[in-house]
Design an enzyme around this catalytic site. Structure first.
Site, mmCIF file in Angstrom:
data_model
loop_
_atom_site.group_PDB
_atom_site.id
_atom_site.type_symbol
_atom_site.label_atom_id
_atom_site.label_comp_id
_atom_site.label_asym_id
_atom_site.label_seq_id
_atom_site.Cartn_x
_atom_site.Cartn_y
_atom_site.Cartn_z
ATOM 1 N N LYS A 1 0.726 -0.831 -0.198
ATOM 2 C CA LYS A 1 -0.159 -0.069 0.139
ATOM 3 C C LYS A 1 0.881 1.230 0.230
ATOM 4 O O LYS A 1 2.032 1.566 0.901
ATOM 5 C CB LYS A 1 -1.062 0.501 1.286
ATOM 6 N N SER B 1 -9.552 1.958 2.953
ATOM 7 C CA SER B 1 -8.914 2.643 1.877
ATOM 8 C C SER B 1 -7.571 2.091 1.448
ATOM 9 O O SER B 1 -7.251 2.165 0.184
ATOM 10 C CB SER B 1 -8.551 3.916 2.808
ATOM 11 N N SER C 1 -10.241 -0.789 6.940
ATOM 12 C CA SER C 1 -9.161 -0.163 5.644
ATOM 13 C C SER C 1 -9.084 -1.337 5.056
ATOM 14 O O SER C 1 -8.165 -1.754 4.297
ATOM 15 C CB SER C 1 -8.544 0.826 5.600
#
Lengths: 98, 488
Positions: B77, B152, B176
Site C-alpha cells: 500500500k 482505504s 481499511s
C-alpha cells in the site's frame, strides 16, 4: 450548531484556506457530521475514564547513547527548496521590519 | 503468473524444483500486472527495475525450502515507506516524495527475500471507504468493474483479487483492510494493535492504525503476517511479546470453540442478502463443532460517531507535519512563510483530507474538547468494556464485515455521513485494538460477502483457526472474479 464563522476560525487554526463556496459546503457537511456525533450525548458516561490508547504502556526510553542518523544530504533530497545544506523558505519579515 | 490459481505453497514448490526462477516469476508477474491494470488500476507505481534486481539476488543462491516468501512479488500500500521508491499516500502532497528508508514491515519482507513489486492505490492518506479519494486514479473491483474495491486499501485488495500478486500489505484504521477484503472476495487481517510495527507507515490515527495482510487464502495470510509481526524498538507501541507460529493453528479443528454473534451486527442496517450468507456461515461453524450464541455489544452502535471524532482529531495532529517546508508539496504561489503553510496545505490536500482535518481541529479546539474528544474517548471505553464482557465467556465474535456488498463507483462520494456508516461493523475492533479478519463467505448477486472474525488481543491464532476451518469447509476462496462491466 456549527456556523460559517466558526468554520472559518477552525480553517485558520488548521492552516487551510477555502473559497466562500467551499466554506458554505463545508459548514453544511460539518453540521451534518456533528449532528450524527451528537447522538453520543445519549450515552451516560458519568465516571467513565477516557481511552486514548489501548495498550497500557508507560513511557519507553532507551539508553542515552548517540546513534547514527540519516545523512543530511540524503534527507535534503526531498526538500522543496534548499541552499548550502539548509532549508530555504520565504522571508519571515520584510527588509523594513528587520 | 496468474495468481488466481496459485498460492505461496504451489509457487514455492516450482521455485524449489527449479521449474521457475525468481527472475521468471517477476517477469511473469509484471506481464500479468500490465495485462490487468488497464481494467483494475490497482497500482500507483511499479518498481520493475528494483523487482528484477531483487529477483536476481534471490536467484544467486538456492531457495530455502522453509521460506515460502523467497522470491514472491508482494504489493505494498502506498502509505508504507519504500526506500527510493515514490510513496505518495495517494496525495498530491507527496506526489514526488521518495522515502530514504523502508517501513519496518517492508524491511522484514525483504529480509525474507520477498520482492517489492509495486505500490498500491488507496484513499488519500487512507481516509475513505472506496479508494475514490485517491488524487491519482480510481481502482475498480475485479468482480464488477463498475463497483468500488472498497477502501482505504482498495488497490492492495483489488491487486490480490485480480490475481496480479499473491499477497499485499494494507493498513486498517477503521476497517481499511477488512472492508476491501470483503468487497473483493479475499482474506484480509487487521492484527492486534501492537502486533506489527507502524514505523514507516504514514500516520493517520495513531491509536487505531495497524498494518495487515491481504491474500487469497488463510494459510498465505498467516505466512505473511508471521513475517511482518514482532516488536520493533522504532515503534514503542509495538508489543514486546513473542509471536506464535500462526500456521500451527491451521488444522481445521474448531470443535468446542465458543463463538459469539453480536445481535447489533445483524441488525436492520445489514442488507438481507449479506445477512443470509452470514447466517449460513454461522450454521457452517456450528456444523464444524463450534458452539455459537447470540450476545450483545450495546455500545457498538456508536462506533462511527466516536471514530470520526477520534480518528479525525488524531489525523489533524498527525497531518500538521505537512507544512511545505521540509518535504512534500510547496505551493509555487507562496510569497510569505504563512503562505507556504496555508497555500501548500490547501492545494496539496484533497477534499476528504481537509474535511477530516477541519473536523478534528474543531473537536480538539477550546470550548469543544470536552463535548467531543473527551466524550468520544469515554464511549470508546464502553465499547472496549462490551468486548471484555463477551470475551470472558467466548473465544471469538463473528458477524458480517460490511452491511452491503461493493457499491457503485461515484455513488457515495458527495455524502460523507452515508459513506461513513459503511464502517460501522469494522470500527469496533480498531477502538478496542483487537485482531479481526474478513474471510470470503460466498456471493450475493455475483458480488462477494465477507465473514468478520474478531479475536481477543494477541490471539490471532484463534482467528486464523476458525478462518481456515471455514475456508476449507466452504471452498469460497476458490471463487474467481469475472472482470465484467467497465468501459469498453
Amino acid at each position: 450548531m456549527i456556523d460559517k464563522t466558526q468554520v472559518q476560525h477552525v480553517a485558520e487554526l488548521s492552516k487551510l484556506a477555502f473559497s466562500d463556496a467551499e466554506l458554505e459546503q463545508l459548514t453544511e457537511q460539518l453540521a451534518d457530521i456533528m449532528k450524527m456525533t451528537d447522538e453520543l450525548n445519549k450515552v451516560d458516561t458519568t465516571g467513565v475514564p477516557v481511552t486514548t490508547h489501548v495498550n497500557n504502556l508507560q513511557n519507553i526510553v532507551r539508553e542515552d547513547v548517540a546513534q547514527a542518523g540519516t545523512d543530511r544530504d540524503i534527507l535534503m533530497k526531498n526538500a522543496p527548496d534548499s541552499a548550502d545544506g539548509l532549508l530555504k523558505v520565504p522571508a519571515i519579515m520584510d527588509k523594513e521590519e528587520a | 503468473m496468474n495468481y488466481l490459481y496459485e498460492d505461496l505453497q504451489s509457487i514455492h514448490a516450482k521455485l524449489v524444483a527449479g521449474d521457475l526462477s525468481a527472475t521468471q516469476l517477476v517477469t511473469e508477474t509484471l506481464a500479468e500486472i500490465e495485462k490487468k491494470e488497464p481494467q483494475v488500476d490497482a497500482f500507483l507505481t511499479i518498481d520493475e527495475a528494483g523487482a528484477q534486481a531483487a529477483a536476481a539476488q534471490v536467484d544467486a543462491k538456492p531457495i530455502a525450502t522453509d521460506n515460502l516468501l523467497a522470491g514472491m512479488p508482494i504489493g505494498i500500500k502506498d502509505n508504507l515507506l519504500t526506500d527510493g521508491v515514490t510513496t505518495t499516500a495517494a496525495s498530491k502532497m507527496l506526489a514526488n516524495f521518495k522515502p530514504v528508508f523502508d517501513a519496518t514491515v517492508v524491511e522484514k519482507l525483504k529480509a525474507k527475500d520477498a520482492i517489492m513489486i509495486g505500490k498500491n492505490n488507496l484513499d488519500e492518506f487512507a481516509m475513505g471507504s472506496s479508494t475514490e479519494t485517491s488524487a491519482f486514479k480510481k481502482t475498480k473491483n475485479p468482480w464488477n468493474l463498475d463497483k468500488v474495491p472498497g477502501g482505504s486499501s482498495g488497490g492492495s485488495a483489488a491487486a490480490v483479487a485480480a490475481g496480479e500478486v499473491v499477497a499485499s500489505l494494507g493498513t486498517d484504521t477503521g476497517g481499511s483492510i477488512r472492508q476491501p477484503a470483503a468487497f473483493n472476495g479475499i482474506v484480509g487481517i487487521k492484527p492486534t494493535y501492537g502486533r506489527v510495527s507502524r514505523w514507516g507507515a504514514i500516520a493517520f490515527a495513531s491509536s487505531l492504525d495497524q498494518v495487515g495482510v491481504f491474500s487469497r487464502t488463510v494459510a498465505d495470510n498467516a505466512t505473511v503476517l508471521q513475517a511482518i509481526s514482532g516488536h520493533d524498538e522504532k515503534d514503542s507501541t509495538s508489543a514486546d511479546i513473542p509471536v506464535p507460529d500462526f500456521r500451527a493453528a491451521l488444522d481445521g479443528n474448531i470443535k468446542g470453540m465458543k463463538i459469539a454473534v453480536a445481535k447489533e451486527y445483524m441488525a436492520e442496517g445489514v442488507a438481507p442478502g449479506v445477512k443470509a450468507q452470514i447466517e449460513t456461515a454461522i450454521d457452517t461453524l456450528r456444523s464444524l463443532g463450534a458452539t455459537v450464541d447470540e450476545v450483545s455489544l450495546p455500545n457498538s452502535k456508536y462506533a462511527v460517531q466516536i471514530y470520526y471524532i477520534i480518528a479525525s482529531s488524531e489525523a489533524s495532529s498527525n497531518l500538521s507535519r505537512f507544512d511545505g517546508i521540509r518535504y512534500g508539496y510547496r505551493s509555487p504561489e507562496a510569497k510569505t512563510l504563512e503562505d507556504v503553510y496555508v497555500k501548500s496545505r490547501s492545494e496539496g490536500f484533497g477534499h476528504e483530507v481537509k474535511r477530516r482535518i477541519m473536523l478534528g481541529t474543531f473537536a480538539l479546539s477550546s470550548g469543544f474538547y470536552d463535548a467531543y474528544f473527551k466524550k468520544a474517548g469515554q464511549v470508546r471505553t464502553l465499547v472496549i468494556r462490551d468486548f471484555e464482557k463477551v470475551f470472558a465467556d467466548y473465544d471469538l465474535v463473528v458477524g458480517p464485515t460490511t452491511p452491503t456488498t461493493a457499491f457503485d463507483l461515484g455513488r457515495k462520494v458527495t455524502d460523507p455521513v452515508t459513506m461513513y456508516m459503511n464502517d460501522i461493523l469494522t470500527i469496533p475492533a480498531n477502538m478496542a485494538g483487537l485482531p479481526a479478519m474478513s474471510v470470503p463467505a460466498g456471493l450475493v448477486d455475483g458480488l462477494p460477502v465477507g465473514l468478520q472474525i474478531i479475536g481477543k488481543a494477541f490471539d490471532e491464532e484463534a482467528v486464523y483457526r476458525v478462518g481456515y476451518a471455514f475456508e476449507q469447509a466452504t471452498g469460497f476462496s476458490k471463487n474467481v472474479p469475472s472482470f465484467k462491466g467497465g468501459k469498453a
